[in-house]
Write a protein that holds these residues in place. Sequence first.
Motif, PDB file in Angstrom:
ATOM      1  N   LEU A   1       0.812  -1.215   0.000  1.00 55.60           N
ATOM      2  CA  LEU A   1       0.000   0.000   0.000  1.00 55.60           C
ATOM      3  C   LEU A   1       0.848   1.268   0.000  1.00 55.60           C
ATOM      4  CD1 LEU A   1      -2.840  -1.200   2.402  1.00 55.60           C
ATOM      5  CD2 LEU A   1      -2.641  -1.470  -0.075  1.00 55.60           C
ATOM      6  N   GLY A   2       1.884   1.246  -0.831  1.00 56.08           N
ATOM      7  CA  GLY A   2       2.673   2.444  -1.093  1.00 56.08           C
ATOM      8  C   GLY A   2       3.984   2.544  -0.354  1.00 56.08           C
ATOM      9  N   ARG A   3       4.158   1.813   0.718  1.00 60.88           N
ATOM     10  CA  ARG A   3       5.349   1.996   1.558  1.00 60.88           C
ATOM     11  C   ARG A   3       6.655   1.798   0.794  1.00 60.88           C
ATOM     12  NH1 ARG A   3       6.972   5.038   4.955  1.00 60.88           N
ATOM     13  NH2 ARG A   3       4.986   4.797   6.071  1.00 60.88           N
ATOM     14  N   SER A   4       6.707   0.809  -0.076  1.00 57.69           N
ATOM     15  CA  SER A   4       7.968   0.452  -0.743  1.00 57.69           C
ATOM     16  C   SER A   4       8.196   1.211  -2.046  1.00 57.69           C
ATOM     17  CB  SER A   4       8.003  -1.048  -1.018  1.00 57.69           C
ATOM     18  OG  SER A   4       7.046  -1.386  -2.005  1.00 57.69           O
ATOM     19  N   GLY A   5       7.338   2.187  -2.349  1.00 57.83           N
ATOM     20  CA  GLY A   5       7.466   2.930  -3.597  1.00 57.83           C
ATOM     21  C   GLY A   5       6.625   2.367  -4.713  1.00 57.83           C
ATOM     22  N   ALA A   6       5.797   1.394  -4.404  1.00 57.05           N
ATOM     23  CA  ALA A   6       4.849   0.801  -5.348  1.00 57.05           C
ATOM     24  C   ALA A   6       3.612   0.413  -4.550  1.00 57.05           C
ATOM     25  CB  ALA A   6       5.452  -0.421  -6.030  1.00 57.05           C
ATOM     26  N   THR A   7       2.528   0.099  -5.239  1.00 58.25           N
ATOM     27  CA  THR A   7       1.335  -0.308  -4.503  1.00 58.25           C
ATOM     28  C   THR A   7       1.650  -1.503  -3.632  1.00 58.25           C
ATOM     29  OG1 THR A   7      -0.091   0.526  -6.270  1.00 58.25           O
ATOM     30  CG2 THR A   7      -1.080  -1.003  -4.696  1.00 58.25           C
ATOM     31  N   PHE A   8       2.303  -2.500  -4.214  1.00 55.78           N
ATOM     32  CA  PHE A   8       2.756  -3.673  -3.474  1.00 55.78           C
ATOM     33  C   PHE A   8       4.255  -3.833  -3.703  1.00 55.78           C
ATOM     34  CE2 PHE A   8      -1.610  -4.674  -4.954  1.00 55.78           C
ATOM     35  CZ  PHE A   8      -2.242  -4.594  -3.718  1.00 55.78           C
ATOM     36  N   ALA A   9       4.955  -4.363  -2.707  1.00 53.73           N
ATOM     37  CA  ALA A   9       6.388  -4.590  -2.877  1.00 53.73           C
ATOM     38  C   ALA A   9       6.657  -5.591  -3.990  1.00 53.73           C
ATOM     39  CB  ALA A   9       6.994  -5.076  -1.565  1.00 53.73           C
ATOM     40  N   CYS A  10       5.728  -6.527  -4.220  1.00 53.79           N
ATOM     41  CA  CYS A  10       5.888  -7.481  -5.327  1.00 53.79           C
ATOM     42  C   CYS A  10       5.895  -6.783  -6.680  1.00 53.79           C
ATOM     43  CB  CYS A  10       4.784  -8.538  -5.281  1.00 53.79           C
ATOM     44  SG  CYS A  10       4.989  -9.771  -3.981  1.00 53.79           S
ATOM     45  N   ASP A  11       5.267  -5.597  -6.756  1.00 52.15           N
ATOM     46  CA  ASP A  11       5.246  -4.845  -8.011  1.00 52.15           C
ATOM     47  C   ASP A  11       6.644  -4.423  -8.440  1.00 52.15           C
ATOM     48  OD1 ASP A  11       2.499  -5.027  -7.945  1.00 52.15           O
ATOM     49  OD2 ASP A  11       2.172  -2.970  -7.261  1.00 52.15           O
ATOM     50  N   ARG A  12       7.565  -4.357  -7.491  1.00 59.37           N
ATOM     51  CA  ARG A  12       8.931  -3.937  -7.816  1.00 59.37           C
ATOM     52  C   ARG A  12       9.603  -4.880  -8.806  1.00 59.37           C
ATOM     53  NH1 ARG A  12      11.682  -0.879  -3.804  1.00 59.37           N
ATOM     54  NH2 ARG A  12      13.332  -2.461  -3.656  1.00 59.37           N
TER      55      ARG A  12
END
Length: 413
Positions: free
Chosen positions: A238-249
Amino acid sequence: MALEPRTERQKAAIEEVETYGAHNYSPLPVVISAAKGVHVTDLDGTTYIDCLSAYSAVNFGHGHPALLAAAEAQLARVTLTSRAFYSEPFGPFVKALAALCGKEMVLPMNTGVEAVETAIKAARKWGYESKGVAEGRAKIIVMEGNFHGRTTTVISFSNDPEARKSYAPYTPGFVQVPFGDADAIEDAIDDDTVAVLFEPIQGEAGVIVPPEGFLTKVREITRRRGVLMIADEIQAGLGRSGATFACDREGVVPDVYILGKALGGGIMPLSAVVADRDVLGLFQPGQHGSTFGGNPLACAIGSAVIELLGSGELQERSRVLGERFRAGLQPLLDAGWATEVRQAGLWLGVDVNPDLGTAKEICYRLMEREVLAKDTHGHTIRFAPPLVITEDQIDQVVAHTITAFEQAATQVR
């Protein structure tokens, strides 16, 4: 270095907690009485920059107007019906969350660990009823250094002695492998394996980011070997990692998302397991539930959270400002005051050179400079400010952090 409460008023408030509250946390000696945006204010009116965001539960800042509006509107209508009846906000929430995740079904719960327990049950049920694993033999592969909560089942597959000591006997059915080692995951899979459960970024461990390509490899392995890939995105999502999900990275979509913390906007506990119908559709009435799970108030707030994430602006802020934060802390490494700085979006883990003292001691120094952060595992400081923080506020935190380390280094000399 220890730090006393600033005033007798705060000291009295802390003593009341320490006298009547169980000692399952070790808070910094500050009593928060109000909060807005990135700031929290103590009983005596001192304002601090919040660099913890309640372990990412307050990703969107304290008292975000859109979330407060949603909460206030629902508060005046109905807050709890139990799942014995339908409620108006439930359908829109689960539909919106399923769409956000690209999945078919949502099972809402309250706390993060409840969602983890739910995902474990779902994986075992899928293993027995769909994969054909013999009853009682299902195995779930987990990672070393994991943190998924502190219920009896979850601590059974933790390797944190503080979480495990004095709580045996432990729940069987889990196999632990090194985090970031995809080959070890493949080697551990057998005919009884039903799932691989992991955090895409390990938060409590100190913002540990796996090697590039790890998530992609896990997705390929789990798909090929016929086991579920379960991503615990409670802190990372939910945004914390710079993407909606960290898996999106890595452009990866797991079979099951576990969500929590920020999903409730820092207002209500709200968590969820999100997956396709072939997994969550196996649950039948009476087989799993929660009186407060999916309550109308939490669902109304959750829908507002999903709407906030819709534009992608907050995710981009997290990515860009996180890089600014990381660049600003480079002097800590150059001076040898920090041994490593890990960063994913607005989420940083800073390992303190043990010659300077403990991470908690540095957090005390930061608190004196009106920045609140939290230590973990003795040597790591976690920074996770609300995603609405500004560039100027990031620069303030960076300056105060460098000063705190410099003071510690000077004292050592």
